[in-house]
Scaffold this active site. Structure first.
Site, PDB file in Angstrom:
ATOM      1  N   ASP A 164       0.847  -1.194   0.000  1.00  0.00           N
ATOM      2  CA  ASP A 164       0.000   0.000   0.000  1.00  0.00           C
ATOM      3  C   ASP A 164       0.885   1.247   0.000  1.00  0.00           C
ATOM      4  O   ASP A 164       1.874   1.326   0.736  1.00  0.00           O
ATOM      5  CB  ASP A 164      -0.929   0.002   1.223  1.00  0.00           C
ATOM      6  CG  ASP A 164      -2.084   0.972   1.058  1.00  0.00           C
ATOM      7  OD1 ASP A 164      -3.224   0.506   0.957  1.00  0.00           O
ATOM      8  OD2 ASP A 164      -1.833   2.199   1.022  1.00  0.00           O
ATOM      9  N   GLN A 215     -14.381   3.057   1.076  1.00  0.00           N
ATOM     10  CA  GLN A 215     -13.696   2.490  -0.087  1.00  0.00           C
ATOM     11  C   GLN A 215     -13.314   3.638  -1.011  1.00  0.00           C
ATOM     12  O   GLN A 215     -14.148   4.506  -1.319  1.00  0.00           O
ATOM     13  CB  GLN A 215     -14.605   1.489  -0.832  1.00  0.00           C
ATOM     14  CG  GLN A 215     -13.888   0.835  -2.007  1.00  0.00           C
ATOM     15  CD  GLN A 215     -14.717  -0.272  -2.676  1.00  0.00           C
ATOM     16  OE1 GLN A 215     -15.838  -0.561  -2.253  1.00  0.00           O
ATOM     17  NE2 GLN A 215     -14.155  -0.876  -3.705  1.00  0.00           N
ATOM     18  N   SER A 216     -12.068   3.668  -1.445  1.00  0.00           N
ATOM     19  CA  SER A 216     -11.613   4.757  -2.316  1.00  0.00           C
ATOM     20  C   SER A 216     -11.195   4.258  -3.697  1.00  0.00           C
ATOM     21  O   SER A 216     -11.200   5.034  -4.655  1.00  0.00           O
ATOM     22  CB  SER A 216     -10.450   5.521  -1.668  1.00  0.00           C
ATOM     23  OG  SER A 216      -9.354   4.666  -1.430  1.00  0.00           O
ATOM     24  N   HIS A 241     -10.306  -5.247  -3.196  1.00  0.00           N
ATOM     25  CA  HIS A 241      -8.972  -5.484  -2.638  1.00  0.00           C
ATOM     26  C   HIS A 241      -9.113  -5.796  -1.158  1.00  0.00           C
ATOM     27  O   HIS A 241     -10.001  -5.276  -0.479  1.00  0.00           O
ATOM     28  CB  HIS A 241      -8.040  -4.294  -2.864  1.00  0.00           C
ATOM     29  CG  HIS A 241      -8.608  -2.985  -2.418  1.00  0.00           C
ATOM     30  ND1 HIS A 241      -9.549  -2.296  -3.164  1.00  0.00           N
ATOM     31  CD2 HIS A 241      -8.405  -2.245  -1.303  1.00  0.00           C
ATOM     32  CE1 HIS A 241      -9.876  -1.199  -2.535  1.00  0.00           C
ATOM     33  NE2 HIS A 241      -9.205  -1.134  -1.386  1.00  0.00           N
ATOM     34  N   HIS A 301      -7.187  -5.570   2.383  1.00  0.00           N
ATOM     35  CA  HIS A 301      -6.072  -4.991   3.127  1.00  0.00           C
ATOM     36  C   HIS A 301      -5.503  -6.056   4.073  1.00  0.00           C
ATOM     37  O   HIS A 301      -6.262  -6.726   4.788  1.00  0.00           O
ATOM     38  CB  HIS A 301      -6.544  -3.816   3.999  1.00  0.00           C
ATOM     39  CG  HIS A 301      -7.032  -2.636   3.225  1.00  0.00           C
ATOM     40  ND1 HIS A 301      -6.243  -1.533   2.969  1.00  0.00           N
ATOM     41  CD2 HIS A 301      -8.236  -2.367   2.653  1.00  0.00           C
ATOM     42  CE1 HIS A 301      -6.939  -0.641   2.283  1.00  0.00           C
ATOM     43  NE2 HIS A 301      -8.157  -1.120   2.079  1.00  0.00           N
TER      44      HIS A 301
HETATM   45  P1  AMP Z   1      -9.761   1.562   0.111  1.00  0.00           P
HETATM   46  O1  AMP Z   1      -9.893   2.889   0.796  1.00  0.00           O
HETATM   47  O2  AMP Z   1     -10.201   0.398   0.924  1.00  0.00           O
HETATM   48  O3  AMP Z   1     -10.405   1.590  -1.264  1.00  0.00           O
HETATM   49  O4  AMP Z   1      -8.210   1.323  -0.071  1.00  0.00           O
HETATM   50  C1  AMP Z   1      -7.489   1.774  -1.184  1.00  0.00           C
HETATM   51  C2  AMP Z   1      -6.051   1.670  -0.803  1.00  0.00           C
HETATM   52  O5  AMP Z   1      -5.289   1.798  -1.975  1.00  0.00           O
HETATM   53  C3  AMP Z   1      -5.584   2.751   0.161  1.00  0.00           C
HETATM   54  O6  AMP Z   1      -5.063   2.164   1.355  1.00  0.00           O
HETATM   55  C4  AMP Z   1      -4.516   3.498  -0.626  1.00  0.00           C
HETATM   56  O7  AMP Z   1      -3.444   3.930   0.162  1.00  0.00           O
HETATM   57  C5  AMP Z   1      -4.104   2.454  -1.650  1.00  0.00           C
HETATM   58  N1  AMP Z   1      -3.546   3.001  -2.873  1.00  0.00           N
HETATM   59  C6  AMP Z   1      -4.069   3.981  -3.650  1.00  0.00           C
HETATM   60  N2  AMP Z   1      -3.277   4.206  -4.701  1.00  0.00           N
HETATM   61  C7  AMP Z   1      -2.247   3.328  -4.596  1.00  0.00           C
HETATM   62  C8  AMP Z   1      -1.083   3.094  -5.392  1.00  0.00           C
HETATM   63  N3  AMP Z   1      -0.825   3.784  -6.504  1.00  0.00           N
HETATM   64  N4  AMP Z   1      -0.215   2.123  -4.984  1.00  0.00           N
HETATM   65  C9  AMP Z   1      -0.466   1.425  -3.850  1.00  0.00           C
HETATM   66  N5  AMP Z   1      -1.545   1.611  -3.073  1.00  0.00           N
HETATM   67  C10 AMP Z   1      -2.417   2.564  -3.431  1.00  0.00           C
END
Ligand code: AMP
Length: 112
Positions: free
Chosen positions: A30, A92-93, A98, A100
């Site tokens: 991450d 979720q972003s 995915h 974690h």
């Molecule tokens: P979520 O909020 O559950 O959707 O988690 C998305 C995760 O993706 C977050 O923990 C971010 O830090 C991670 N993330 C976003 N962009 C990247 C990237 N380019 N490389 C690695 N992790 C990323």
């Protein structure tokens, strides 16, 4: 569904640290770790979120958990936190399913 940032990492279109890959999924570090070890296990199949997975994805979903265990063990974790954020209220972003995998520190319960 547009190609997600995670698939772009898999295709090496953008930088990222891939720590595991097989035919069906991969794992990356991450970029904004919430623990000393923070990895994401991601299916190659474009599934936007857990609630969009279908019964036909059952084997794949089980496989992802097997890979969670594998990458955690590879990093020497004997205790770790696993989380899936599904949708807006869960923060979720990135809309590519995915999991974690976090470890290397203690965690509180209930989570925030
Ligand atoms: P979520 O909020 O559950 O959707 O988690 C998305 C995760 O993706 C977050 O923990 C971010 O830090 C991670 N993330 C976003 N962009 C990247 C990237 N380019 N490389 C690695 N992790 C990323």
């Amino acid at each position: 569904m547009d190609e997600s940032i995670f698939i772009k990492i898999l295709k090496k279109e953008i930088p990222g640290e891939i720590v595991y890959e097989d035919n069906d999924c991969f794992a990356i570090k991450d970029i904004n770790p919430q623990a000393p070890i923070h990895m994401l296990v991601i299916p190659k199949k474009p599934i936007e979120r857990l609630s969009e997975a279908s019964p036909q994805d059952s084997v794949l979903l089980g496989h992802l958990l097997t890979v969670v265990r594998k990458v955690a063990k590879n990093r020497g974790l004997d205790s770790f936190r696993v989380a899936i954020n599904d949708g807006v209220d869960a923060c979720q972003s990135v809309y590519q399913l995915h999991i974690h995998v976090m470890g290397g520190r203690g965690f509180a319960w209930p989570p925030g």
